[in-house]
Design an enzyme around this catalytic site. Structure first.
Site, PDB file in Angstrom:
ATOM      1  N   CYS A 252      -9.996 -32.386  22.143  1.00 41.20           N
ATOM      2  CA  CYS A 252      -8.974 -33.094  21.371  1.00 41.20           C
ATOM      3  C   CYS A 252      -9.390 -34.557  21.263  1.00 41.20           C
ATOM      4  O   CYS A 252     -10.381 -34.984  21.865  1.00 41.20           O
ATOM      5  CB  CYS A 252      -7.622 -32.982  22.078  1.00 41.20           C
ATOM      6  SG  CYS A 252      -7.625 -33.763  23.718  1.00 41.20           S
TER       7      CYS A 252
ATOM      8  N   GLU B 199      -2.086 -36.298  35.912  1.00 42.76           N
ATOM      9  CA  GLU B 199      -1.204 -36.883  34.901  1.00 42.76           C
ATOM     10  C   GLU B 199       0.200 -37.095  35.462  1.00 42.76           C
ATOM     11  O   GLU B 199       0.839 -38.130  35.213  1.00 42.76           O
ATOM     12  CB  GLU B 199      -1.132 -35.995  33.648  1.00 42.76           C
ATOM     13  CG  GLU B 199      -0.323 -36.657  32.541  1.00 42.76           C
ATOM     14  CD  GLU B 199      -0.068 -35.750  31.349  1.00 42.76           C
ATOM     15  OE1 GLU B 199       0.983 -35.907  30.712  1.00 42.76           O
ATOM     16  OE2 GLU B 199      -0.929 -34.881  31.048  1.00 42.76           O
TER      17      GLU B 199
ATOM     18  N   THR C  25       2.095 -33.809  29.343  1.00 43.66           N
ATOM     19  CA  THR C  25       1.717 -33.500  27.953  1.00 43.66           C
ATOM     20  C   THR C  25       1.045 -32.140  27.795  1.00 43.66           C
ATOM     21  O   THR C  25       0.980 -31.615  26.689  1.00 43.66           O
ATOM     22  CB  THR C  25       0.769 -34.573  27.392  1.00 43.66           C
ATOM     23  OG1 THR C  25      -0.435 -34.590  28.171  1.00 43.66           O
ATOM     24  CG2 THR C  25       1.408 -35.949  27.397  1.00 43.66           C
TER      25      THR C  25
ATOM     26  N   SER D  26      -5.012 -28.003  33.253  1.00 38.92           N
ATOM     27  CA  SER D  26      -3.651 -27.503  33.035  1.00 38.92           C
ATOM     28  C   SER D  26      -3.509 -26.879  31.657  1.00 38.92           C
ATOM     29  O   SER D  26      -2.954 -25.780  31.513  1.00 38.92           O
ATOM     30  CB  SER D  26      -2.654 -28.650  33.194  1.00 38.92           C
ATOM     31  OG  SER D  26      -1.352 -28.240  32.867  1.00 38.92           O
TER      32      SER D  26
END
Length: 317
Positions: free
Chosen positions: A17, A131, A170, A229
């Site tokens: 991404c 995160e 996220t 994740s």
């Protein structure tokens, strides 16, 4: 012996991404600008192949800032860090570059804004994930309460049910988070949610592609790392979407061929930190055993790009 036919459904989007692209580029540009070694606190992204490649180029990966010397640049991973980490780097007068994904930074800003308005935060996330640690570390201890499941919502102890807001990690599953959000809204009707969905566009897009692909395939493989994740969520989404054999593989050599015996179709996708070279490696492994027909299952087109920090676009002073 002729090879048996196999239809290989290839999810699109898949793999890297914009946040991962940017983080890797930051390490590479830092090495170009300052030379080796450059230190990186925590894996820059959760993929061994990527990390090993950057190690070969001169990056040294450490878990804590204390493991870094004062006189070499340090980069903070794409997952984000608690506020105490850049504060400690500044106190030591270190050169540091923050590679936190801008979409994670958005969640950090949101959490701070709510705290400034007197709201206690609830975070939907996985305990111990970098995160989650980074986002919870934006505020003082006790100001962010973690919930991982719908059951956790029932037991969470808040200061004032009328003064609450929530944010999410996220990389979680859209469906799983929806259930937890519903539970939060049911127990705390006054809770304030994010302005915009915190689950990032890339996580959502990859999950939607899996949902479209899973009913077509006898089995599904997700190329990614066990500690990623978003990759683990893709495996779960595949199973829920009707593909009973949905498994994570890191490389082509990890494929369990006996488990796939007799299949006529396979779905392939990859987590947001898995490079295309590993996806191609898995596809090539199938081509050695099967007469493969590749069909792309495209549910979205991504054209997002994040700029690298200005310090890396400027020449050395």
């Amino acid at each position: 012996m002729p090879k048996p036919p196999l239809t290989l459904y290839l999810a699109a989007p898949r793999g890297f991404c914009a946040g991962v692209d940017r983080a890797i580029k930051i390490v590479e540009l830092a090495l170009e600008k300052w030379g080796a070694p450059v230190y990186v606190r925590h894996e820059i992204v959760h993929n061994k192949f990527v990390v090993d490649d950057l190690k070969e180029k001169g990056a040294i990966f450490v878990e804590e800032l204390e493991d870094c010397p004062d006189d070499r640049p340090v980069i903070f991973s794409a997952h984000g860090v608690p506020k105490s980490v850049p504060a400690a780097a500044s106190a030591r007068e270190m050169v540091y570059v923050d590679a936190t994904c801008p979409l994670v930074s958005k969640v950090h800003i949101e959490a701070q804004r709510h705290a400034d308005n007197g709201l206690q935060m609830i975070m939907i996330g996985h305990a111990g994930h970098p995160e989650t640690v980074g986002t919870m570390g934006q505020l003082p201890d006790g100001e962010v309460l973690l919930v991982e499941t719908v059951e956790d919502v029932a037991g969470v102890q808040v200061r004032d049910p009328e003064q609450l807001a929530f944010v999410t990690q996220t990389t979680l599953s859209v469906d799983d988070t929806a259930d937890i959000v519903d539970a939060l809204n049911a127990r705390f009707p006054a809770i304030v949610g994010p302005h915009k969905e915190d689950i990032c566009y890339a996580t959502t897009n990859r999950q939607e592609a899996v949902k479209a692909m899973a009913p077509l395939a006898d089995a599904m493989l997700v190329v990614g790392a066990p500690n990623s994740s978003n990759s683990q969520r893709l495996v779960e989404v595949g199973r829920k979407a009707g593909c009973d054999y949905s498994q994570l593989v890191m490389r082509g050599k990890d494929i369990d061929w006996r488990a796939l015996d007799g299949i006529k179709s396979i779905g392939i996708t990859a987590g947001a930190s898995a490079p295309e070279v590993l996806i191609n490696e898995v596809i090539d492994a199938f081509k050695t055993r099967y007469d493969v027909t590749v069909e792309q299952v495209e549910t979205a087109v991504e054209n997002v790009e994040f700029k690298v920090p200005r310090v890396l676009r400027e020449p050395v002073a």
